[in-house]
Design an enzyme around this catalytic site. Sequence first.
Site, short mmCIF file in Angstrom:
data_model
loop_
_atom_site.label_atom_id
_atom_site.label_comp_id
_atom_site.label_asym_id
_atom_site.label_seq_id
_atom_site.Cartn_x
_atom_site.Cartn_y
_atom_site.Cartn_z
N ASP A 288 122.34 -51.38 151.67
CA ASP A 288 121.35 -52.49 151.41
C ASP A 288 120.59 -53.05 152.64
OD1 ASP A 288 122.72 -53.02 148.55
OD2 ASP A 288 124.34 -53.13 149.84
N ASP B 119 119.21 -50.14 148.47
CA ASP B 119 118.39 -51.11 148.04
C ASP B 119 117.60 -51.68 149.09
OD1 ASP B 119 119.23 -51.19 145.54
OD2 ASP B 119 121.00 -52.45 145.77
N ASP C 219 126.30 -47.89 148.09
CA ASP C 219 124.70 -47.68 148.60
C ASP C 219 124.47 -48.14 149.86
OD1 ASP C 219 125.04 -50.62 148.36
OD2 ASP C 219 123.41 -50.60 146.70
P1 8DG Z 1 129.22 -51.79 147.94
O1 8DG Z 1 127.64 -51.27 147.95
O2 8DG Z 1 129.68 -51.16 148.98
O3 8DG Z 1 129.72 -51.11 146.62
O4 8DG Z 1 129.27 -53.03 147.91
P2 8DG Z 1 128.32 -54.39 148.22
O5 8DG Z 1 127.15 -54.02 149.17
O6 8DG Z 1 128.99 -55.67 148.42
O7 8DG Z 1 127.55 -54.30 146.74
P3 8DG Z 1 126.09 -54.30 146.32
O8 8DG Z 1 126.18 -53.98 144.86
O9 8DG Z 1 125.14 -53.35 146.90
O10 8DG Z 1 125.62 -55.71 146.30
C1 8DG Z 1 125.24 -56.14 147.65
C2 8DG Z 1 124.81 -57.71 147.33
O11 8DG Z 1 123.82 -57.74 146.92
C3 8DG Z 1 125.99 -58.59 146.67
O12 8DG Z 1 126.24 -59.46 147.19
C4 8DG Z 1 125.04 -59.07 145.43
C5 8DG Z 1 123.63 -58.85 145.84
N1 8DG Z 1 122.63 -58.52 144.88
C6 8DG Z 1 122.76 -57.56 144.03
N2 8DG Z 1 121.60 -57.49 143.06
C7 8DG Z 1 120.84 -58.66 143.49
C8 8DG Z 1 119.78 -59.21 142.91
O13 8DG Z 1 118.99 -58.53 142.28
N3 8DG Z 1 119.23 -60.40 143.70
C9 8DG Z 1 119.94 -60.88 144.76
N4 8DG Z 1 119.68 -61.89 145.58
N5 8DG Z 1 121.33 -60.28 145.27
C10 8DG Z 1 121.58 -59.05 144.37
O14 8DG Z 1 123.55 -56.56 143.77
MN MN Z 2 125.89 -52.18 148.87
MN MN Z 3 123.37 -52.73 146.52
#
Ligand code: 8DG
Ligand code: MN
Ligand code: MN
Length: 373
Positions: free
Chosen positions: A206, A297, A204
């Site tokens: 972020d 996100d 995704d």
């Molecule tokens: P990817 O998308 O490339 O697979 O890897 P990523 O970017 O490391 O994973 P991610 O699932 O998009 O998560 C990014 C960061 O966001 C991770 O460190 C954890 C954090 N995170 C969530 N959900 C939530 C939440 O609801 N609250 C907070 N504070 N952080 C969150 O994934």
């Molecule tokens: Mn991510």
């Molecule tokens: Mn994410």
Amino acid sequence: SLTLINPPATTVKSYACQRRTPLKHHNTFLTDALEILAENAEFNENEGRSVAFRRSASVLKALPHVVRGMDDLKNLPCLGEHSVRVIKEILEDGTSSEVESTRQSEQYQAMKALTGVFGVGVKSADRWFREGLRRPLDLIHTGQKLNLAQQAGVQYYNDLNRPVTKREAVAISHIVEKAVNAVLSGAIITLMGGFRRGKEVGHDVDFLITHLEEGAEEGLMPKVLNWLEEQGLLLYQKTTRNSYLESKDGPARPPHNLDRFERCFSIFKLEKGKEGSGTSLNTSYDSGPSWRAVRVDLVVSPFSQFAFATLGWTGSKLFERELRRWAGQEKGMSLSSHALYDSKQQRYLRANSEEEIFAHLGLEYIPPSERNA
Ligand code: 8DG
Ligand code: MN
Ligand code: MN
């Protein structure tokens, strides 16, 4: 003695937040295997076991060399008996029978496919697996009741399981910037998650959005979403109050303005750019749709919490978990993506940068590119 003339063994600190973990490392042949077992433990809702495998894998990611024999594991922290057994088997035989049988198992494959649908968690996937469902399309064929997230998940399954490239992430950044600027001037938009850590692809994209003027960010999320909606750029969105890291009702939240902190899980409709084709040969005969779905996100944070939100949303997930464990177990503090609470002093510690948070925690600063634990 002999040990005096041996080169010093690599020393690795025991918490992932005390170590530098680059994106590319030397032991993927071992860490991929351990992470299959971690994933399988998650599918079986065995969190303790899953974290143990993830910690073992993470230690190997921090090593500056390939593990060639059991001697290389001496003095390494976090390697439990089970992980050591798996590593030994791979070093001796090239593969681990447990890992291979997991990979081949019907349960692992079905759980992987079903949880690979956006909106489907382990609990639903497991229920469906026990009812005999195996693939995402089985959800449709058997007429399962799906919520809106899961409906979008099935509808865009192929796109959402195709990695998002850095170039696509940049294209999404431009859209988010345009949307935010259209409804509020002077907002700061930062790319978080894996792309901030230097990854070239992600599942995704972020973003963290804030504004220097405390309070100016209030009500921003619905306005941004409206703008995107009007432009026809949103395929799905769900806004929630942030409650992820705070759910265990620790004190790591500031007493006020928590309610301003909002997050949105969304799916963007991204037009395929003409510039994207480059020298590749795939586009001229590509008769598919002119757009793809991308998971995005969005998080809005008041500026007073921006450093905590930045640290909390950069990841990796294990790095975040280890930071909170370090804070709690070693420092008597409680860390969230809103605040840092010091139990001894019974007060919140302020920070304007990630560096200050590491300093409060008594940790050496680790840059995002080395938080790939
Ligand atoms: P990817 O998308 O490339 O697979 O890897 P990523 O970017 O490391 O994973 P991610 O699932 O998009 O998560 C990014 C960061 O966001 C991770 O460190 C954890 C954090 N995170 C969530 N959900 C939530 C939440 O609801 N609250 C907070 N504070 N952080 C969150 O994934
Ligand atoms: Mn991510
Ligand atoms: Mn994410």
